[in-house]
Scaffold this active site. Structure first.
Site, PDB file in Angstrom:
ATOM      1  N   ASP A  28      26.970 -40.558 -33.496  1.00 42.56           N
ATOM      2  CA  ASP A  28      27.366 -40.400 -33.032  1.00 42.56           C
ATOM      3  C   ASP A  28      27.885 -38.829 -32.887  1.00 42.56           C
ATOM      4  O   ASP A  28      27.789 -38.467 -34.562  1.00 42.56           O
ATOM      5  CB  ASP A  28      29.052 -41.227 -32.533  1.00 42.56           C
ATOM      6  CG  ASP A  28      30.092 -40.466 -31.106  1.00 42.56           C
ATOM      7  OD1 ASP A  28      29.514 -41.501 -30.530  1.00 42.56           O
ATOM      8  OD2 ASP A  28      29.721 -39.272 -31.215  1.00 42.56           O
ATOM      9  N   ASN A  85      33.452 -47.845 -22.906  1.00 44.86           N
ATOM     10  CA  ASN A  85      33.837 -46.982 -21.932  1.00 44.86           C
ATOM     11  C   ASN A  85      33.238 -46.902 -20.477  1.00 44.86           C
ATOM     12  O   ASN A  85      31.645 -46.070 -20.426  1.00 44.86           O
ATOM     13  CB  ASN A  85      33.616 -45.487 -22.477  1.00 44.86           C
ATOM     14  CG  ASN A  85      34.540 -45.359 -23.634  1.00 44.86           C
ATOM     15  OD1 ASN A  85      35.572 -46.375 -23.570  1.00 44.86           O
ATOM     16  ND2 ASN A  85      34.475 -44.285 -24.691  1.00 44.86           N
ATOM     17  N   VAL A  94      29.975 -39.684 -20.602  1.00 51.11           N
ATOM     18  CA  VAL A  94      27.862 -39.722 -20.566  1.00 51.11           C
ATOM     19  C   VAL A  94      27.731 -40.631 -19.291  1.00 51.11           C
ATOM     20  O   VAL A  94      27.854 -41.376 -19.595  1.00 51.11           O
ATOM     21  CB  VAL A  94      27.232 -39.496 -21.902  1.00 51.11           C
ATOM     22  CG1 VAL A  94      25.653 -39.546 -21.858  1.00 51.11           C
ATOM     23  CG2 VAL A  94      27.841 -38.265 -22.771  1.00 51.11           C
ATOM     24  N   HIS A  98      26.216 -47.002 -22.960  1.00 47.31           N
ATOM     25  CA  HIS A  98      26.096 -46.893 -24.509  1.00 47.31           C
ATOM     26  C   HIS A  98      27.570 -47.846 -24.634  1.00 47.31           C
ATOM     27  O   HIS A  98      28.292 -47.418 -23.727  1.00 47.31           O
ATOM     28  CB  HIS A  98      26.497 -45.629 -24.648  1.00 47.31           C
ATOM     29  CG  HIS A  98      27.379 -45.065 -24.630  1.00 47.31           C
ATOM     30  ND1 HIS A  98      27.594 -44.446 -23.248  1.00 47.31           N
ATOM     31  CD2 HIS A  98      28.399 -44.443 -24.832  1.00 47.31           C
ATOM     32  CE1 HIS A  98      28.437 -43.156 -22.907  1.00 47.31           C
ATOM     33  NE2 HIS A  98      28.865 -43.707 -24.069  1.00 47.31           N
ATOM     34  N   HIS A 100      29.847 -48.133 -28.437  1.00 45.15           N
ATOM     35  CA  HIS A 100      29.699 -47.703 -29.282  1.00 45.15           C
ATOM     36  C   HIS A 100      29.557 -49.085 -30.234  1.00 45.15           C
ATOM     37  O   HIS A 100      30.825 -49.835 -29.937  1.00 45.15           O
ATOM     38  CB  HIS A 100      31.191 -46.967 -29.356  1.00 45.15           C
ATOM     39  CG  HIS A 100      31.180 -45.584 -28.186  1.00 45.15           C
ATOM     40  ND1 HIS A 100      31.341 -44.692 -29.113  1.00 45.15           N
ATOM     41  CD2 HIS A 100      31.417 -45.713 -27.215  1.00 45.15           C
ATOM     42  CE1 HIS A 100      31.790 -43.691 -27.248  1.00 45.15           C
ATOM     43  NE2 HIS A 100      31.771 -44.948 -26.740  1.00 45.15           N
TER      44      HIS A 100
HETATM   45  P1  AMP Z   1      31.772 -42.207 -23.769  1.00 49.12           P
HETATM   46  O1  AMP Z   1      33.441 -41.381 -24.013  1.00 49.12           O
HETATM   47  O2  AMP Z   1      32.389 -43.098 -23.862  1.00 49.12           O
HETATM   48  O3  AMP Z   1      31.526 -42.106 -22.557  1.00 49.12           O
HETATM   49  O4  AMP Z   1      31.075 -41.464 -24.903  1.00 49.12           O
HETATM   50  C1  AMP Z   1      29.771 -40.782 -25.588  1.00 49.12           C
HETATM   51  C2  AMP Z   1      29.872 -40.087 -27.065  1.00 49.12           C
HETATM   52  O5  AMP Z   1      28.693 -39.562 -26.405  1.00 49.12           O
HETATM   53  C3  AMP Z   1      30.846 -39.555 -27.639  1.00 49.12           C
HETATM   54  O6  AMP Z   1      31.297 -39.912 -28.456  1.00 49.12           O
HETATM   55  C4  AMP Z   1      30.132 -38.215 -27.706  1.00 49.12           C
HETATM   56  O7  AMP Z   1      30.577 -37.647 -29.322  1.00 49.12           O
HETATM   57  C5  AMP Z   1      28.540 -38.482 -27.342  1.00 49.12           C
HETATM   58  N1  AMP Z   1      28.110 -37.422 -27.929  1.00 49.12           N
HETATM   59  C6  AMP Z   1      27.633 -36.657 -27.399  1.00 49.12           C
HETATM   60  N2  AMP Z   1      26.623 -36.228 -27.285  1.00 49.12           N
HETATM   61  C7  AMP Z   1      26.028 -36.679 -28.294  1.00 49.12           C
HETATM   62  C8  AMP Z   1      24.700 -36.074 -29.195  1.00 49.12           C
HETATM   63  N3  AMP Z   1      24.249 -34.274 -28.423  1.00 49.12           N
HETATM   64  N4  AMP Z   1      24.412 -36.694 -30.308  1.00 49.12           N
HETATM   65  C9  AMP Z   1      25.605 -37.743 -30.264  1.00 49.12           C
HETATM   66  N5  AMP Z   1      26.007 -38.094 -29.854  1.00 49.12           N
HETATM   67  C10 AMP Z   1      26.959 -37.733 -28.966  1.00 49.12           C
END
Ligand code: AMP
Length: 112
Positions: A28, A85, A94, A98, A100
């Site tokens: 992340d 999430n 996003v 995914h 975590h």
């Molecule tokens: P969520 O909030 O569960 O949708 O998680 C999305 C995650 O993607 C967050 O923890 C962000 O920090 C992570 N994230 C966003 N952009 C990137 C990136 N370019 N590379 C790696 N992680 C990312």
């Protein structure tokens, strides 16, 4: 194309820790724990709420690989947390499913 599809396509760099035909795992960009990795299916599913019966094998594979990645990153003994999430109140930002993988410190409960 989602952000994570662009990472899968190598259009955006990422610190990749595991890859196979079905999933990709990468660190992340804004880690919330000493180890914070995201594992995503290569075939995009927006979120768990929209997963369908024919996603079962992909999701099962993703969970087994999450445990394998956690083991490889040294989290097996101390323990770790897997988080999906889902939607606005779940904190999803996003729209590409995914998981975590968080560990390396004691994690509080309940989440804030
Ligand atoms: P969520 O909030 O569960 O949708 O998680 C999305 C995650 O993607 C967050 O923890 C962000 O920090 C992570 N994230 C966003 N952009 C990137 C990136 N370019 N590379 C790696 N992680 C990312």
């Amino acid at each position: 194309m989602t952000l994570f599809e662009r990472i899968i396509a190598r259009q955006i760099p990422a610190d990749i820790v595991y890859e196979d035909d079905t999933v990709l795992a990468f660190r992340d960009i804004k880690p919330q724990a000493p180890v914070h990795v995201l594992i995503v299916p290569k075939r995009p599913i927006p979120r768990i709420a929209e997963a369908a019966a024919d996603d079962a094998a992909t999701l099962g594979h993703l969970l087994l690989k999450a445990a394998e990645v956690a083991r490889q990153l040294g989290l097996a003994q101390g323990g770790y947390r897997l988080v999906f999430n889902n939607g606005r109140d779940g904190g999803e930002t996003v729209p590409h499913l995914h998981c975590h993988i968080l560990g390396g410190r004691p994690l509080g409960w309940p989440p804030g």
